[in-house]
Scaffold this active site. Structure first.
Site, mmCIF file in Angstrom:
data_model
loop_
_atom_site.group_PDB
_atom_site.id
_atom_site.type_symbol
_atom_site.label_atom_id
_atom_site.label_comp_id
_atom_site.label_asym_id
_atom_site.label_seq_id
_atom_site.Cartn_x
_atom_site.Cartn_y
_atom_site.Cartn_z
ATOM 1 N N SER A 53 -24.886 -18.521 2.618
ATOM 2 C CA SER A 53 -25.656 -18.163 1.431
ATOM 3 C C SER A 53 -25.254 -16.783 0.944
ATOM 4 C CB SER A 53 -27.151 -18.186 1.743
ATOM 5 O OG SER A 53 -27.900 -17.650 0.666
ATOM 6 N N TYR B 266 -34.933 -18.294 6.190
ATOM 7 C CA TYR B 266 -33.749 -18.921 5.600
ATOM 8 C C TYR B 266 -32.578 -17.937 5.568
ATOM 9 C CZ TYR B 266 -30.622 -20.802 2.030
ATOM 10 O OH TYR B 266 -29.516 -21.247 1.346
#
Length: 342
Positions: free
Chosen positions: A197, A212
């Site tokens: 990410s 996350y």
């Protein structure tokens, strides 16, 4: 003393020259990254099948980035082992590949990655090892990931939701990589692509998505270390770190941002557009942002103080939190619009 003379005096100070040189080097480095990115996009793509092998393994191939990457690799002539938890959806993507790409073979492996470290997860990993046994697996794409629960404070969600996220984003990625790597080592070639990410690379923090972001930070460090560990064995390991891509996972936020004029097609590519760039970047460095718009955002963020980025990200994620709360309330109320909260 006039302003011109004062400016001249400042320029003669050693510290001023040092700062000017450092600034010029920093800008030049950022410009070089963008130019290198453009040069790679203009270069003829690598023949992945010839360089790495005839088969690719893709986790989470039934929607979003995973589906688009599977279709792109099939377009490039790689056979596919498709790994996911839903047999019907696996059958659907397998049929789509067979219908649109002549000669491309597929295998499906039912494996719920949220069940790793459990007996059911162990059985699924055994099926994966059996499926890849004897195949010339050249590319592994660890795409499967969990972002839900979205935009929440840590204390607001049951711990089991965090456990599920860590199992999928961190633990299962490690287990699947360990299952596929031995064959690559034996053949002396291969590529492992882990979808991370941009929240771990472009910005200093990702509040309200803390677990996350932390799990994706593991992906980046895992990839960097394996890159060094296995490069001498002919295996390229890479973390691809996208920012927003139009997928089911991000569709609500992306559509909301577009209505407010915050996102463009360049900055939020479709999953198909991302997959095309992602395939080109395989084998080029341990960490990358394949999309040019994402790379430009990364460069821009490097000029902004961390404290300001933290404040902007918190404000945006609080906006997302309010949006998701309204959607959850609407579902609980049977699809009726949620009341506006004060």
């Amino acid at each position: 003393m006039g302003s011109g003379a004062l400016l001249l005096q400042q320029r003669e100070q050693p510290w001023f020259l040092v700062l000017a040189i450092l600034g010029a080097v920093y800008v030049a480095a950022a410009a070089f990254q963008v130019l290198a990115h453009i040069a790679l996009l203009l270069r003829r793509p690598t023949d992945l099948r010839r360089r790495y092998g005839a088969w690719a393994v893709v986790t989470g191939p039934t929607s979003g980035i995973g589906r688009s990457v599977a279709l792109e690799l099939a377009r490039l002539g790689l056979n596919l082992v498709l790994v996911g938890r839903d047999p019907a959806k696996l059958h659907d993507i397998s049929e789509t590949i067979s219908a649109t790409h002549d000669g491309v073979r597929t295998k499906t492996v039912v494996l719920d990655l949220a069940l790793v470290t459990t007996p059911a997860g162990d059985a699924g990993l055994a099926r994966l090892r059996e499926a890849v046994s004897g195949l010339d697996v050249g590319v592994l794409v660890n795409n499967a990931g969990v972002a839900k629960p979205c935009a929440v404070y840590l204390h607001e969600v049951d711990v089991e939701a965090w456990v599920r996220m860590v199992r999928v984003n961190l633990w299962s990625l490690t287990e699947v990589t360990a299952a596929v790597l031995p064959g690559m080592v034996e053949r002396g070639r291969g590529a492992v692509v882990n979808i991370g990410s941009g929240s771990t690379e472009a910005i200093p923090s990702f509040p309200l998505y803390t677990v996350y972001a932390a799990s994706k930070r593991y992906v980046a460090q895992f990839s960097r270390s394996l890159y060094v560990e296995y490069r001498s064995k002919g295996i390229d390991v890479q973390c691809q770190a996208p920012l927003f891509v139009e997928t089911k996972m991000t569709s609500v936020v992306a559509r909301s941002g577009k209505r407010r004029g915050l996102m463009s097609r360049l900055m939020v590519p479709t999953s198909d557009a991302y997959a095309g760039a992602a395939a080109r970047w395989i084998g080029h460095g341990p960490v990358c942002m394949p999309n040019l718009g994402h790379r430009l955002q990364w460069c821009l963020c490097s000029f902004v103080p961390d404290r300001l980025l933290d404040a902007l990200r918190l404000r945006e994620n609080l906006r997302q939190r309010a949006l998701f709360q309204r959607l959850r309330s609407a579902r609980i109320n049977g699809g009726l619009p949620a009341r506006k909260q004060g």
